[in-house]
Design a protein around this motif. Structure first.
Motif, PDB file in Angstrom:
ATOM      1  N   ASN A 181       0.734  -1.166   0.038  1.00 35.22           N
ATOM      2  CA  ASN A 181       0.051  -0.017  -0.027  1.00 35.22           C
ATOM      3  C   ASN A 181       0.924   1.192   0.065  1.00 35.22           C
ATOM      4  OD1 ASN A 181      -2.274  -1.694   0.075  1.00 35.22           O
ATOM      5  ND2 ASN A 181      -2.527  -1.543   2.241  1.00 35.22           N
ATOM      6  N   ARG A 182       2.237   1.162  -0.215  1.00 36.36           N
ATOM      7  CA  ARG A 182       2.998   2.501  -0.153  1.00 36.36           C
ATOM      8  C   ARG A 182       2.959   3.089  -1.309  1.00 36.36           C
ATOM      9  NH1 ARG A 182       9.444   2.388   1.368  1.00 36.36           N
ATOM     10  NH2 ARG A 182       9.535   4.718   1.829  1.00 36.36           N
ATOM     11  N   TYR A 183       2.773   4.508  -1.338  1.00 37.58           N
ATOM     12  CA  TYR A 183       2.599   5.314  -2.347  1.00 37.58           C
ATOM     13  C   TYR A 183       1.398   5.160  -3.134  1.00 37.58           C
ATOM     14  CZ  TYR A 183       7.472   5.916  -1.573  1.00 37.58           C
ATOM     15  OH  TYR A 183       8.965   6.003  -0.861  1.00 37.58           O
ATOM     16  N   LYS A 184       0.385   4.624  -2.486  1.00 38.83           N
ATOM     17  CA  LYS A 184      -0.803   4.289  -3.062  1.00 38.83           C
ATOM     18  C   LYS A 184      -2.038   4.932  -2.239  1.00 38.83           C
ATOM     19  CE  LYS A 184       0.081  -0.002  -5.361  1.00 38.83           C
ATOM     20  NZ  LYS A 184       1.472  -0.136  -4.937  1.00 38.83           N
ATOM     21  N   THR A 185      -3.336   5.191  -3.026  1.00 36.73           N
ATOM     22  CA  THR A 185      -4.428   5.989  -2.223  1.00 36.73           C
ATOM     23  C   THR A 185      -5.597   5.149  -2.422  1.00 36.73           C
ATOM     24  OG1 THR A 185      -3.558   8.209  -2.692  1.00 36.73           O
ATOM     25  CG2 THR A 185      -5.816   8.065  -2.242  1.00 36.73           C
ATOM     26  N   LEU A 186      -6.179   4.719  -1.078  1.00 37.58           N
ATOM     27  CA  LEU A 186      -7.156   3.642  -1.011  1.00 37.58           C
ATOM     28  C   LEU A 186      -8.725   4.439  -0.900  1.00 37.58           C
ATOM     29  CD1 LEU A 186      -5.555   0.961   1.082  1.00 37.58           C
ATOM     30  CD2 LEU A 186      -5.367   1.228  -1.374  1.00 37.58           C
ATOM     31  N   ARG A 187      -9.459   4.090  -1.463  1.00 38.36           N
ATOM     32  CA  ARG A 187     -10.675   4.652  -1.425  1.00 38.36           C
ATOM     33  C   ARG A 187     -11.784   3.260  -1.324  1.00 38.36           C
ATOM     34  NH1 ARG A 187      -8.602   8.414  -0.356  1.00 38.36           N
ATOM     35  NH2 ARG A 187      -8.553  10.210  -1.122  1.00 38.36           N
ATOM     36  N   TRP A 188     -12.201   3.133   0.079  1.00 33.45           N
ATOM     37  CA  TRP A 188     -13.050   2.113   0.457  1.00 33.45           C
ATOM     38  C   TRP A 188     -14.444   2.501   0.937  1.00 33.45           C
ATOM     39  CZ3 TRP A 188     -14.987  -0.086   4.755  1.00 33.45           C
ATOM     40  CH2 TRP A 188     -15.665  -1.430   4.826  1.00 33.45           C
ATOM     41  N   ALA A 189     -15.483   1.700   0.737  1.00 35.48           N
ATOM     42  CA  ALA A 189     -16.903   2.177   1.556  1.00 35.48           C
ATOM     43  C   ALA A 189     -17.644   0.987   1.495  1.00 35.48           C
ATOM     44  CB  ALA A 189     -17.384   3.391   1.054  1.00 35.48           C
ATOM     45  N   PHE A 190     -18.416   0.838   2.594  1.00 36.20           N
ATOM     46  CA  PHE A 190     -19.342  -0.213   2.934  1.00 36.20           C
ATOM     47  C   PHE A 190     -20.600   0.368   2.537  1.00 36.20           C
ATOM     48  CE2 PHE A 190     -22.255  -3.045   5.547  1.00 36.20           C
ATOM     49  CZ  PHE A 190     -21.601  -4.117   5.085  1.00 36.20           C
ATOM     50  N   VAL A 191     -21.354  -0.324   1.467  1.00 34.70           N
ATOM     51  CA  VAL A 191     -22.564   0.437   0.997  1.00 34.70           C
ATOM     52  C   VAL A 191     -23.854  -0.255   1.758  1.00 34.70           C
ATOM     53  CG1 VAL A 191     -24.254   0.659  -0.943  1.00 34.70           C
ATOM     54  CG2 VAL A 191     -21.708   0.572  -1.224  1.00 34.70           C
ATOM     55  N   GLU A 192     -23.861  -1.539   1.623  1.00 33.89           N
ATOM     56  CA  GLU A 192     -25.050  -2.475   2.695  1.00 33.89           C
ATOM     57  C   GLU A 192     -24.682  -3.868   2.691  1.00 33.89           C
ATOM     58  OE1 GLU A 192     -28.598  -2.239   0.312  1.00 33.89           O
ATOM     59  OE2 GLU A 192     -27.635  -2.766  -1.323  1.00 33.89           O
ATOM     60  N   SER A 193     -25.539  -4.470   3.489  1.00 37.74           N
ATOM     61  CA  SER A 193     -25.419  -5.890   3.658  1.00 37.74           C
ATOM     62  C   SER A 193     -26.569  -6.564   2.940  1.00 37.74           C
ATOM     63  CB  SER A 193     -25.444  -6.151   4.970  1.00 37.74           C
ATOM     64  OG  SER A 193     -25.169  -7.525   5.344  1.00 37.74           O
ATOM     65  N   LEU A 194     -26.167  -7.434   2.008  1.00 36.08           N
ATOM     66  CA  LEU A 194     -27.094  -8.056   1.122  1.00 36.08           C
ATOM     67  C   LEU A 194     -27.764  -9.190   2.112  1.00 36.08           C
ATOM     68  CD1 LEU A 194     -25.423  -8.357  -2.230  1.00 36.08           C
ATOM     69  CD2 LEU A 194     -27.142  -6.807  -1.469  1.00 36.08           C
ATOM     70  N   GLU A 195     -27.093  -9.862   2.879  1.00 35.84           N
ATOM     71  CA  GLU A 195     -27.553 -10.874   3.705  1.00 35.84           C
ATOM     72  C   GLU A 195     -27.128 -10.497   5.161  1.00 35.84           C
ATOM     73  OE1 GLU A 195     -27.154 -14.910   2.625  1.00 35.84           O
ATOM     74  OE2 GLU A 195     -27.107 -14.396   0.128  1.00 35.84           O
TER      75      GLU A 195
END
Length: 315
Positions: A181-195
Motif C-alpha cells: 500500500n505504499r505510495y497508493k491511495t485507497l478509497r473503500w466504503a461499505f454500502v449495504e449488507s445483502l444478507e
C-alpha cells in the motif's frame, strides 16, 4: 721531608680504602646504570590481524578453519515469539461451492445444508469452550459485532491510522493488510449488507502449552462494497468509487481466551478455490516529455504523447 710526608700519605691511603669499602657495600655505586623492566598494566582490546588475513571476511575465515579440521561454534538464530495470537488458521473452514447462489430448496442446496450440519458438532464444542472464558459471547449478536469490527478495520486502513488498526487486527493480519500500500491511495466504503452475517465455523486451538486457548470464529458476510486504488500519480489502478460490487467474504476473528484483557480481532480471510479471479491491475509508467525552456509552456508546443509499440512476449 720524606719523614714528614709519610703520615699524610698514610691518611690518604686510609681514605681511599674506606671509599673502596663503601663502594663494595653500596649496590647503587656498583650499578650506576639503572635497568627498566616493562610491566603490562593495561589490557589490549584490539588484536591486530595475522599476516595475510586483513582483507578476508569472517565467513571465509570460518570456511578455511572448517577445511583445516577445526570445530566452529554453531550459531543459533533466535526469533521472537508472539503469544497474543496464533501464527495461522486452525482447521480452516471450507466454503461450499456455489455459496450465495444455490437455493436451500434445490437438491444441491440441501446437500450442502446436510454437510454443514455434520461439521457443526466440533463448532458447538468450541463455542461451549469460548463461552466458558467469554461470558458475553452470543452466537446471535456476535456476527453483527464482527461486521462492525470489519468496517472499522478497513476504514482505519484507508485513513492510514496505524494505532487504531493495530488494536483491530492481529499481528499476523497486519502485515497482510498493509503490504503493497505504499505510495497508493485507497478509497473503500461499505454500502449495504445483502444478507445478515452469520457464524459458520468455530474452533478453539491450543498453542505453546496445554490450556493456553485461542478462539477462532469464521463469519460469513455477503455485502455490497466500493473500492478504488490510485497510484502515486493519482491514476486509477483498480476498481471504481461509483460502481458498488457484491462481495462474499469469510473472515476469521481470533481472541486469546486465557488473557482477561483479550478482545476479538481480525485474524485472516478465507478465499475459496471456486472464487472468480480478481481483476488485473492497470500499471502506469511515466513517459518522458520534451525539455522546456523557462519561457515555454507545454500546451503551446502541441506535443503528442507517443503510443507504445506492440511487443510479442514469449514464455
Amino acid at each position: 721531608m720524606a719523614a714528614s710526608m709519610t703520615p699524610m700519605l698514610i691518611q690518604r691511603l686510609k681514605c681511599l680504602a674506606v671509599q673502596r669499602t663503601e663502594a663494595l657495600l653500596n649496590p647503587a655505586v656498583q650499578c650506576p646504570l639503572v635497568s627498566f623492566i616493562p610491566i603490562r598494566t593495561k589490557k589490549r582490546y584490539f588484536i591486530p590481524p595475522a599476516v595475510g588475513m586483513k582483507g578476508q571476511s569472517p565467513a571465509s575465515q570460518e570456511a578455511r578453519a572448517r577445511q583445516a579440521g577445526m570445530v566452529v561454534r554453531q550459531e543459533y538464530f533466535e526469533r521472537a515469539i508472539n503469544i497474543t495470537c496464533t501464527a495461522g488458521v486452525y482447521d480452516a473452514y471450507i466454503p461450499p461451492e456455489g455459496d450465495a447462489r444455490l437455493s436451500g430448496l434445490s437438491k444441491e442446496g440441501l446437500k450442502q445444508r446436510a454437510e454443514s450440519l455434520r461439521q457443526s458438532a466440533a463448532s458447538q464444542l468450541a463455542i461451549r469452550k469460548i463461552k466458558e472464558h467469554d461470558p458475553d459471547f452470543r452466537t446471535k449478536n456476535f456476527p453483527s459485532q464482527a461486521q462492525d469490527l470489519f468496517i472499522q478495520a478497513h476504514s482505519a486502513l484507508t485513513d492510514f491510522n496505524k494505532e487504531k488498526l493495530h488494536s483491530l487486527v492481529t499481528e499476523r493480519c497486519y502485515p497482510e493488510m498493509v503490504r503493497g500500500n505504499r505510495y497508493k491511495t485507497l478509497r473503500w466504503a461499505f454500502v449495504e449488507s445483502l444478507e445478515p452475517p452469520r457464524l459458520v465455523h468455530a474452533r478453539c486451538p491450543e498453542m505453546v502449552s496445554k490450556g493456553n486457548l485461542y478462539g477462532q470464529v469464521t463469519i460469513r458476510m455477503h455485502s455490497r462494497q466500493t473500492l478504488a486504488i490510485y497510484d502515486r500519480f493519482g491514476r486509477l489502478m483498480l476498481g471504481d468509487e461509483q460502481v458498488p460490487r457484491d462481495v462474499l467474504e469469510y473472515i476469521i476473528l481470533e481472541r486469546h481466551l486465557v488473557n482477561p484483557f483479550g478482545r476479538w480481532r481480525l485474524h485472516a480471510k478465507i478465499v475459496p478455490s471456486w472464487a472468480p479471479p480478481k481483476d488485473p491491475i492497470t500499471k502506469t509508467v511515466m513517459i518522458s516529455g520534451p525539455q522546456l525552456k523557462p519561457w515555454q509552456d507545454f500546451e503551446e508546443l502541441n506535443y503528442e504523447v507517443p503510443k507504445p509499440t506492440a511487443v510479442q512476449w514469449h514464455k
